[in-house]
Scaffold this motif. Structure first.
Motif: not given
Length: 393
Positions: A78, A89, A93, A150-151
């Motif tokens: 990520y 994403c 986050m 996500p989320p």
């Protein structure tokens, strides 16, 4: 006017107070609320350690002060790419999902945990109401809320609120780092115990000597497998695992075809096909070798995630009834993980090769170490607030 008159005649005015809120006794002082901080992925390549709102705690939740959080390959993915498959994403986050900590507050509906308990947090929260959850296969819940996917925000923070049901008490003699390792260890436990059916004396071929492959090998060893054959193309990874578990057999499969790999596994297993195989690499050739080296009626467990489509010897698997079993995360594994660790049947401490503090510079260094694998990195662990006492919220 009355206050002005009292000042004029030299009398002090009465103390102003809100109704129904008398001042506290002199011996009571109000402690400031603790500050929460979190490692936030702001955008691709940008992680910042910043002040973050304290999480709201529901009646069935406990507030956990995070102590140990491991970095997973998904966290790094990520960070570098902003997405994994269809999980994108598209906003800030909080990262992290391999975690353990100390309970500092409990909701009114909680029944089993108390302040001061050390817990490992299962990272996924299923809805509990769908048809899939009703079958018990909650890891496949279409409405699963999983840390740092996500989320949903993750757990690389000072404080996290989590349902009591998904917090598992860590017994004395087991460290918080070991508690955090229950999350990646769960993948190996799920693959060995519930899918490949590894039992005492059984033989198993494991493909891939990365962190999950090493953990899966460790679990198979702890469950009493009689012969474990670990395959990889990276000799340093094989050597690292052999150093931890001297009794396993390692095979460097570089430049070997799937037929040659299967033949070598059979040779080193006393001329017999193995009871089961576990793929932790996700490579087409590896899965093919796994099918060919597994005995009739055995199982090949697919842990690794590779290409969406593969060319495999399915006819061979079909006529010999070699089952291909998918694995997505895990279910009902934390009690087994804790039993294996607390009883010392397995030891994951050698796999924690690097430790870091909870500062922005140290967190970034940890992520970079995981990305490059420098200095033989296997698992990087971030430790938060290692020193008691634990503040009560």
């Amino acid at each position: 006017l009355k206050l002005q008159f009292l000042y004029l005649i030299g009398c002090p005015p009465p103390q102003l107070r809100c109704q129904n809120h008398p001042p506290p006794p002199a011996h009571i002082t109000h402690k400031p609320m603790p500050k929460n901080e979190a490692a936030v992925l702001e955008k691709i390549d940008v992680i910042s350690l910043k002040e973050y709102p304290m999480p709201a705690m529901a009646a069935d939740q406990v507030m956990v002060q995070m102590r140990s959080v491991g970095i997973c390959g998904s966290d790094v993915h990520y960070w570098k790419h902003g997405r994994i498959g269809h999980f994108v994403c598209d906003g800030p986050m909080v990262l992290g999902h391999e975690c353990a900590g100390v309970v500092v507050d409990v909701g009114p509906a909680c029944k089993t945990l108390k302040v001061g308990d050390r817990v490992a947090l299962e990272a996924g929260l299923p809805c509990g109401a769908c048809d899939t959850c009703a079958t018990g296969k909650y890891n496949l819940c279409p409405d699963m809320r999983f840390f740092a996917t996500p989320p949903v925000h993750g757990s690389l923070a000072r404080y996290v609120a989590h349902p009591e049901k998904w917090c598992f008490k860590i017994p004395d003699g087991m460290s918080l780092e070991e508690g955090a390792m229950c999350e990646p260890l769960s993948v190996g436990v799920y693959a060995c115990e519930q899918k490949a059916k590894v039992t005492k004396g059984s033989s198993v071929a494991i493909f891939g000597a990365g962190p999950i492959g090493m953990l899966t090998t460790t679990v198979a060893h702890g469950m009493g497998a009689g012969r474990i054959l670990l395959c990889d193309i990276a000799q340093d990874r094989l050597d690292a695992c052999k150093k931890i578990l001297p009794n396993i057999v390692t095979i460097n499969t570089g430049k070997m075809t799937d037929d040659e790999v299967a033949a070598k596994i059979k040779e080193l297993n006393g001329g017999k096909l193995v009871d089961g195989a576990i793929d932790c690499a996700g490579v087409e050739q590896v899965i093919s070798a796994g099918i060919k080296c597994t005995k009739e009626g055995g199982a090949v467990c697919l842990v690794g995630m590779g290409k969406p489509c593969c060319r495999l010897p399915l006819l061979d698997a079909s006529i010999r009834e070699v089952d291909l079993l998918g694995v997505f995360r895990y279910r009902n594994t934390y009690p087994t993980c804790i039993e294996l660790l607390s009883s010392k049947k397995i030891d994951v401490s050698p796999l924690i090769t690097h430790r870091y503090e909870f500062t922005e510079a140290s967190v970034l260094d940890a992520f970079e170490t995981c990305r490059t694998g420098r200095d033989g990195a296997i698992k990087c662990m971030i430790n938060i607030n290692d020193t008691p006492p634990y503040p009560k919220l």
